[in-house]
Design a protein around this motif. Structure first.
Motif, PDB file in Angstrom:
ATOM      1  N   ALA A   1      11.436  11.489  16.182  1.00 46.01           N
ATOM      2  CA  ALA A   1      11.457  12.599  17.140  1.00 46.01           C
ATOM      3  C   ALA A   1      10.215  12.646  18.018  1.00 46.01           C
ATOM      4  N   THR A   2       9.041  12.380  17.429  1.00 49.27           N
ATOM      5  CA  THR A   2       7.794  12.526  18.187  1.00 49.27           C
ATOM      6  C   THR A   2       6.894  11.294  18.120  1.00 49.27           C
ATOM      7  N   GLY A   3       7.222  10.330  17.264  1.00 45.71           N
ATOM      8  CA  GLY A   3       6.396   9.139  17.118  1.00 45.71           C
ATOM      9  C   GLY A   3       6.947   7.963  17.904  1.00 45.71           C
TER      10      GLY A   3
ATOM     11  N   SER B   1      -0.987   4.659  13.100  1.00 41.21           N
ATOM     12  CA  SER B   1      -0.751   4.013  11.804  1.00 41.21           C
ATOM     13  C   SER B   1      -0.288   2.567  11.947  1.00 41.21           C
ATOM     14  N   LEU B   2       0.076   2.177  13.159  1.00 44.79           N
ATOM     15  CA  LEU B   2       0.606   0.834  13.369  1.00 44.79           C
ATOM     16  C   LEU B   2      -0.505  -0.209  13.325  1.00 44.79           C
ATOM     17  N   ARG B   3      -0.217  -1.348  12.698  1.00 45.15           N
ATOM     18  CA  ARG B   3      -1.106  -2.490  12.685  1.00 45.15           C
ATOM     19  C   ARG B   3      -0.335  -3.710  13.176  1.00 45.15           C
ATOM     20  N   GLU B   4      -1.055  -4.803  13.342  1.00 48.03           N
ATOM     21  CA  GLU B   4      -0.392  -6.034  13.763  1.00 48.03           C
ATOM     22  C   GLU B   4       0.631  -6.449  12.704  1.00 48.03           C
ATOM     23  N   PRO B   5       1.814  -6.873  13.133  1.00 46.04           N
ATOM     24  CA  PRO B   5       2.810  -7.331  12.156  1.00 46.04           C
ATOM     25  C   PRO B   5       2.296  -8.521  11.354  1.00 46.04           C
ATOM     26  N   LEU B   6       2.703  -8.585  10.097  1.00 45.94           N
ATOM     27  CA  LEU B   6       2.375  -9.735   9.263  1.00 45.94           C
ATOM     28  C   LEU B   6       3.373 -10.856   9.525  1.00 45.94           C
TER      29      LEU B   6
ATOM     30  N   GLY C   1       0.826  -1.201   0.000  1.00 50.04           N
ATOM     31  CA  GLY C   1       0.000   0.000   0.000  1.00 50.04           C
ATOM     32  C   GLY C   1       0.856   1.244   0.000  1.00 50.04           C
ATOM     33  N   GLY C   2       0.198   2.389   0.094  1.00 51.69           N
ATOM     34  CA  GLY C   2       0.909   3.657   0.068  1.00 51.69           C
ATOM     35  C   GLY C   2       1.559   3.969   1.401  1.00 51.69           C
ATOM     36  N   PRO C   3       2.365   5.050   1.432  1.00 45.52           N
ATOM     37  CA  PRO C   3       3.037   5.439   2.686  1.00 45.52           C
ATOM     38  C   PRO C   3       2.036   5.866   3.743  1.00 45.52           C
ATOM     39  N   GLY C   4       2.416   5.678   5.015  1.00 45.76           N
ATOM     40  CA  GLY C   4       1.554   6.044   6.128  1.00 45.76           C
ATOM     41  C   GLY C   4       2.053   7.268   6.860  1.00 45.76           C
ATOM     42  N   ALA C   5       1.292   7.681   7.860  1.00 45.76           N
ATOM     43  CA  ALA C   5       1.661   8.822   8.690  1.00 45.76           C
ATOM     44  C   ALA C   5       2.546   8.342   9.841  1.00 45.76           C
ATOM     45  N   PRO C   6       3.507   9.157  10.268  1.00 41.12           N
ATOM     46  CA  PRO C   6       4.458   8.741  11.310  1.00 41.12           C
ATOM     47  C   PRO C   6       3.889   8.878  12.726  1.00 41.12           C
TER      48      PRO C   6
ATOM     49  N   PRO D   1       9.789  -4.072   8.014  1.00 43.73           N
ATOM     50  CA  PRO D   1       9.185  -5.410   8.120  1.00 43.73           C
ATOM     51  C   PRO D   1       9.445  -6.008   9.502  1.00 43.73           C
ATOM     52  N   PRO D   2       8.465  -6.670  10.126  1.00 48.01           N
ATOM     53  CA  PRO D   2       7.206  -7.179   9.572  1.00 48.01           C
ATOM     54  C   PRO D   2       6.026  -6.213   9.649  1.00 48.01           C
ATOM     55  N   LEU D   3       6.267  -4.921   9.827  1.00 48.03           N
ATOM     56  CA  LEU D   3       5.187  -3.943   9.824  1.00 48.03           C
ATOM     57  C   LEU D   3       4.863  -3.543   8.392  1.00 48.03           C
ATOM     58  N   GLU D   4       3.576  -3.357   8.094  1.00 48.93           N
ATOM     59  CA  GLU D   4       3.179  -2.870   6.779  1.00 48.93           C
ATOM     60  C   GLU D   4       3.541  -1.398   6.602  1.00 48.93           C
ATOM     61  N   LEU D   5       3.622  -0.684   7.690  1.00 48.20           N
ATOM     62  CA  LEU D   5       3.822   0.759   7.654  1.00 48.20           C
ATOM     63  C   LEU D   5       5.167   1.137   7.045  1.00 48.20           C
ATOM     64  N   TRP D   6       5.130   2.140   6.164  1.00 48.53           N
ATOM     65  CA  TRP D   6       6.362   2.704   5.638  1.00 48.53           C
ATOM     66  C   TRP D   6       6.152   4.194   5.377  1.00 48.53           C
ATOM     67  N   PHE D   7       7.244   4.919   5.266  1.00 46.93           N
ATOM     68  CA  PHE D   7       7.183   6.369   5.102  1.00 46.93           C
ATOM     69  C   PHE D   7       7.933   6.795   3.853  1.00 46.93           C
ATOM     70  N   ARG D   8       7.513   7.914   3.305  1.00 52.02           N
ATOM     71  CA  ARG D   8       8.267   8.553   2.231  1.00 52.02           C
ATOM     72  C   ARG D   8       8.464  10.026   2.596  1.00 52.02           C
ATOM     73  N   GLY D   9       9.719  10.449   2.583  1.00 52.19           N
ATOM     74  CA  GLY D   9      10.016  11.851   2.866  1.00 52.19           C
ATOM     75  C   GLY D   9      10.775  12.027   4.169  1.00 52.19           C
ATOM     76  N   ARG D  10      11.766  12.887   4.109  1.00 53.12           N
ATOM     77  CA  ARG D  10      12.625  13.123   5.268  1.00 53.12           C
ATOM     78  C   ARG D  10      11.831  13.617   6.472  1.00 53.12           C
ATOM     79  N   ASP D  11      10.853  14.485   6.255  1.00 48.60           N
ATOM     80  CA  ASP D  11      10.096  15.031   7.381  1.00 48.60           C
ATOM     81  C   ASP D  11       9.374  13.927   8.153  1.00 48.60           C
ATOM     82  N   ASP D  12       8.793  12.953   7.427  1.00 49.62           N
ATOM     83  CA  ASP D  12       8.066  11.882   8.106  1.00 49.62           C
ATOM     84  C   ASP D  12       9.010  10.924   8.820  1.00 49.62           C
ATOM     85  N   VAL D  13      10.157  10.642   8.225  1.00 53.44           N
ATOM     86  CA  VAL D  13      11.127   9.766   8.881  1.00 53.44           C
ATOM     87  C   VAL D  13      11.615  10.393  10.182  1.00 53.44           C
TER      88      VAL D  13
END
Length: 346
Positions: free
Chosen positions: A263-265, A104-109, A95-100, A246-258
């Motif tokens: 820093a805050t997530g 946004s976290l789901r159960e690991p696959l 899927g697409g990138p998530g919010a940091p 991995p094994p989280l589905e969540l991923w980010f795109r962009g330096r600000d989100d990483v």
């Protein structure tokens, strides 16, 4: 991605076949890893290959080389393992990138869903031919292995044997009990699929693994990560950097989100970690131990592979699987091998 042509080695090995089998374990591990996308499955496949070879070596008639015979066995083992199984994925496939943020976290696959990393040392030897070592590292890059997973098993075998290992079409046809025309057709289809995944025959833009520039950048990144210095980390990340875990589905795109994730997530939990460098999938990376044990004891957390282009970090693949530590020869508790960690220069 193919190795340059070199003169054939005409040295005759007089040892019995039983003694020569183990000489091929490392290269077979690399082959099975490219086929299966899993370091653990590759190791199992090679062991299965060796067992079958040990049992059948008395019947080996020498009409093909011992190496070719082993590759035939390994190919059959891998194709059998791949039949009826879903391809291993990376989070960006799902899927697409998530919010940091924690929400946004789901159960690991399950681990079997994901592409797994490979220590360089498992597929390359310090004493090996430099050209072979370069190809071995280039062709275990995570992007290349992920693209291979989109190929049917036989196409995957054809492309690896022809493009990576430089076998002739007739040799591959013999191994697969096929025709040269069928092999060439499979190779064309495989190349087209890899092209759709952004992989070409051209050399990658990334620098050679563990060259001085990459090593220096890795050391700066590790120092900034241990200090949890967001300003220093920001300076090292490309503005379009991608991070997956991995094994989280969540991923980010962009330096600000990483940076926001750290820093805050939930990434704040990595503050105070210790790290040590690793050579992983033809690039640089580090193992991480978090102060999560009794009395702040540092415990294994994850192994990160960096993708580096033009002097900045463009990708972070963080494998949150502590079973990988043993495969990389690393302890689960840093106290067991304190020499692995030394303060990093900034």
């Amino acid at each position: 991605m193919s190795a340059p042509a070199r003169a054939a080695d005409t040295t005759v090995d007089e040892r019995p076949p039983e003694e020569r089998l183990e000489d091929h374990r490392r290269e077979l591990t690399g082959y099975c890893y490219r086929m299966l996308g899993s370091a653990f499955e590759a190791e199992d496949a090679v062991q299965d290959t060796m067992v079958r070879a040990w049992k059948g070596v008395a019947k080996f008639d020498g009409r093909s080389s011992l190496r070719s015979w082993l590759y035939r066995i390994a190919t059959n083992v891998c194709i059998d393992a791949l039949n009826g199984r879903k391809r291993r994925a990376v989070p960006m496939d799902i899927g697409g990138p998530g919010a940091p943020v924690a929400e946004s976290l789901r159960e690991p696959l399950p681990d079997a869903e994901w592409l797994e990393p490979m220590p360089d040392a498992r597929v390359s030897t310090p004493a090996g031919d430099p050209a072979d070592k370069a190809v071995a590292k280039e062709t275990i890059r995570l992007a290349f292995i992920a693209a291979l997973q989109h190929l049917p098993a036989r196409q995957r075998a054809v492309l690896i044997l022809r493009e990576v290992l430089c076998w002739k079409a007739a040799e591959v046809a013999e191994l697969l009990d096929s025709s040269v025309a069928s092999v060439n057709s499979a190779l064309q289809r495989a190349r087209a699929t890899l092209g759709e995944q952004g992989i070409s025959e051209a050399a990658p833009k990334t620098s050679p693994a563990m060259d001085p520039a990459q090593t220096a950048l890795l050391m700066r990144y590790m120092a900034a990560f241990e200090a949890f210095d967001m300003e220093a980390l920001t300076a090292l990340l490309h503005e379009d950097v991608e991070q997956n875990m991995p094994p989280l589905e969540l991923w980010f795109r962009g330096r600000d989100d990483v940076i926001a994730w750290m820093a805050t997530g939930p990434g704040q939990g990595c503050r105070g970690s210790r790290v040590a460098p690793v050579e992983i999938n033809g690039t640089v990376g580090f193992a991480q131990w978090k102060p999560s044990g009794p009395n702040g004891e540092f415990e294994a957390w994850g192994i990160t592979a960096l993708r580096i282009e033009d002097g900045t970090v463009t990708g972070l693949s963080v494998f949150l699987d502590t079973e990988l530590f043993g495969y990389f020869g690393l302890p689960l508790k840093l106290a067991d091998r304190p020499e692995l960690w030394e303060p990093k220069a900034g």
